[in-house]
Scaffold this active site. Structure first.
Site, PDB file in Angstrom:
ATOM      1  N   CYS A 156      84.074  13.622  86.523  1.00 39.98           N
ATOM      2  CA  CYS A 156      82.827  12.886  86.290  1.00 39.98           C
ATOM      3  C   CYS A 156      83.116  11.426  85.957  1.00 39.98           C
ATOM      4  O   CYS A 156      83.439  11.095  84.808  1.00 39.98           O
ATOM      5  CB  CYS A 156      82.026  13.540  85.160  1.00 39.98           C
ATOM      6  N   CYS A 200      80.878   9.849  83.319  1.00 39.23           N
ATOM      7  CA  CYS A 200      81.168  10.285  81.936  1.00 39.23           C
ATOM      8  C   CYS A 200      82.442   9.613  81.407  1.00 39.23           C
ATOM      9  O   CYS A 200      82.503   9.210  80.245  1.00 39.23           O
ATOM     10  CB  CYS A 200      81.390  11.801  81.865  1.00 39.23           C
ATOM     11  N   ASP A 201      83.468   9.510  82.247  1.00 33.46           N
ATOM     12  CA  ASP A 201      84.800   9.163  81.739  1.00 33.46           C
ATOM     13  C   ASP A 201      85.373   7.826  82.238  1.00 33.46           C
ATOM     14  O   ASP A 201      86.421   7.398  81.767  1.00 33.46           O
ATOM     15  CB  ASP A 201      85.794  10.287  82.109  1.00 33.46           C
TER      16      ASP A 201
END
Ligand code: FAD
Ligand code: NAP
Length: 332
Positions: free
Chosen positions: A155, A158-159
Site C-alpha cells: 500500500c 499507507c507507507d
C-alpha cells in the site's frame, strides 16, 4: 470491534438481548463497505428494506488506499477516501444502518441466514448481499513475508511517506503498480518498476505518465526472486531480480519494496458454500447478482474477474439490491 452500538442502543434497534449470545435480525444484510456495498445500501434503503451493512476491517474498501480517482463519473478527479466517505454518508442518509464489525463465519445452509461477527453479535438475515471485494495479492516468497512491516508493503498511500529521499522498487504491471510507482515518486529519490513481461497491462494514459516521469526506471522481463536485508537492523536493502528467459540475476538496492500484482477476491466466508468460477470468484447467474444459494447475492470485485472498477462494482451493488428486493417480495 470499535464503533459498535452500545448495548442499550442495540436493544432499541431490535437486538435480541434475551439470549446469552446477542442476536440481531434484519431483512437484508450487506457485507462489505466498498462501492458495491454502499450502493446496495442506498438502493435497499430506498426500497424500505432497512438494510444493515457491516463494514469489515477496511471501511470504504480498496479506494481508501488510493489518492486521485479520475474515472468516477461526475468527478473529474476525487480523492478515493473522500469519495468513499461521501458514499457512506449517502447510504446513512437514505436510512441504512452501518455497523463497524467483521463477519467471521456465514451459515447459508438454512434461512434465516446466520452471520457470526467478531463483536460476538450473530446477525440473522432473510437475504444477504456479499460485497467483500478483493484483497492485495502477494508474491508468496518467504523473504517477502519476513520483511512485511520492515520495508515490504502492498500500500503506497499507507507507507510511501516512510521512504522520503530513498530508493523504492515496485513489482507489477497493471494500473495499481503504475499508480503506486507514480505516487511513490512524491517521496522517493528513485522508483524502479519491475514487470515480468515486456509490456504493461495498465491503461495507456497511465503508461504515458509513467514513461514521462524522470524518477522512474522500468525493468522488463524480470521476476523478483528474493528480498534482501536485515529485519533486526536496516530492514530491506535490495531485491534480487531474475531475468525470465536467461535466468540471470541482479540486485537492485532499495529501502522499500512495494508489491502491486493485483487483487484476489475475498471469498473466505463462502468458498465452501457457493459456486465459484475463474479461479475463485463467486459465480452469479449471467445478467444478475444471484449466487448458487437463493437469497444470497454477490456484487463487486468478489464476483468480477473482468472489469474490477469502482463504477462497475457500484453498478452491481445496485443490481444486488434490486435482486434482493424482488426475492424478498416473492418470499413474502
Ligand atoms: P472493496 O472496495 O474491495 O470493498 C470490500 C469491502 O468488504 C471492504 O469494506 C471490507 O472491509 C469488506 N469486507 C471484506 N471481508 C469482510 C468480512 N468478512 N466482513 C465484513 N466486511 C468485509 N477503480 C476505479 O474505478 N478507479 C480507480 O481509480 C481505482 N483505483 C484503485 C487504486 C487501488 C490502489 C486499488 C487497490 C484499486 C483501485 N480501483 C479503482 C479498483 C476499485 O477500488 C475496486 O474495483 C472497488 O473498490 C471494488 O469495490 P467492492 O465494493 O467490490 O469492494
Ligand atoms: P491486474 O490488472 O490484475 O494486474 C496485475 C499485474 O501484476 C499484471 O501486470 C500481472 O502481470 C502482474 N502479476 C500478477 N502476478 C504476478 C506475480 N506473481 N509476479 C509478478 N507479477 C505478477 O491488477 P491491478 O493492477 O491491481 O488492477 C486490478 C483492477 O483494479 C483492474 O481492473 C484495474 O483496472 C483496477 N484499477 C483501476 C485503477 C484506475 O482506474 N486508475 C487503478 C488501480 C486499479 P501480467 O500482466 O503478466 O499478467
Amino acid at each position: 470491534m470499535k464503533g459498535l452500538p452500545a448495548k442499550d442502543s442495540l436493544n432499541s434497534m431490535g437486538t435480541d438481548m434475551t439470549d446469552t449470545a446477542t442476536t440481531r435480525h434484519t431483512k437484508l444484510l450487506i457485507i462489505g463497505s466498498g462501492p458495491a456495498g454502499y450502493t446496495a445500501a442506498v438502493y435497499a434503503s430506498r426500497a424500505m428494506l432497512e438494510p444493515l451493512l457491516i463494514q469489515g476491517i477496511q471501511p470504504g474498501g480498496q479506494l481508501t488506499i488510493t489518492t486521485d480517482v479520475e474515472n468516477w463519473p461526475g468527478d473529474t478527479s476525487v480523492m478515493g477516501p473522500e469519495l468513499m466517505t461521501r458514499m457512506e454518508t449517502h447510504a446513512r442518509e437514505m436510512g441504512a444502518e452501518i455497523i463497524s464489525d467483521y463477519i467471521s463465519a456465514l451459515d447459508l445452509s438454512s434461512r434465516p441466514f446466520k452471520a457470526q461477527s467478531d463483536s460476538g453479535v450473530e446477525y440473522t438475515a432473510d437475504a444477504v448481499i456479499l460485497a467483500t471485494g478483493a484483497q492485495a495479492k502477494w508474491l508468496g516468497l518467504p523473504s517477502e513475508e519476513k520483511f512485511k512491516g520492515f520495508g515490504v508493503s502492498a500500500c503506497a498511500t499507507c507507507d510511501g511517506f516512510f521512504y522520503r529521499g530513498k530508493e523504492i522498487v515496485v513489482v507489477g504491471g497493471g494500473n495499481t503498480a503504475v499508480e503506486e510507482a507514480l505516487f511513490l515518486t512524491n517521496f522517493a529519490s528513485k522508483v524502479t518498476l519491475v514487470h515480468r513481461r515486456d509490456s504493461l497491462r495498465a491503461e495507456k494514459i497511465m503508461q504515458e505518465r509513467l514513461f514521462k516521469n524522470p524518477k522512474i526506471e522500468m525493468i522488463w522481463n524480470h521476476e523478483v526472486e528474493e528480498v534482501l536485508g536485515s529485519v533486526d537492523d536496516s530492514g530491506v536493502e535490495a531485491v534480487r531480480l531474475k531475468h525470465v528467459e536467461t535466468g540471470e540475476t541482479q540486485d537492485i538496492p532499495c529501502s522499500g519494496f512495494f508489491v502491486a500484482i493485483g487483487h484476489a477476491p475475498a471469498t473466505e466466508l463462502v468458498k465452501e458454500t457457493l459456486e465459484m468460477h475463474n479461479g475463485g470468484y463467486v459465480k452469479v447467474q449471467p445478467g444478475t447478482t444471484k449466487t448458487s444459494v437463493p437469497g444470497v447475492f454477490a456484487a463487486g470485485d468478489l464476483t468480477d474477474h473482468v472489469y474490477r472498477q469502482a463504477v462497475t462494482s457500484a453498478g452491481m451493488g445496485c443490481m444486488a439490491a434490486l435482486d434482493a428486493e424482488k426475492f424478498l417480495a416473492e418470499s413474502e
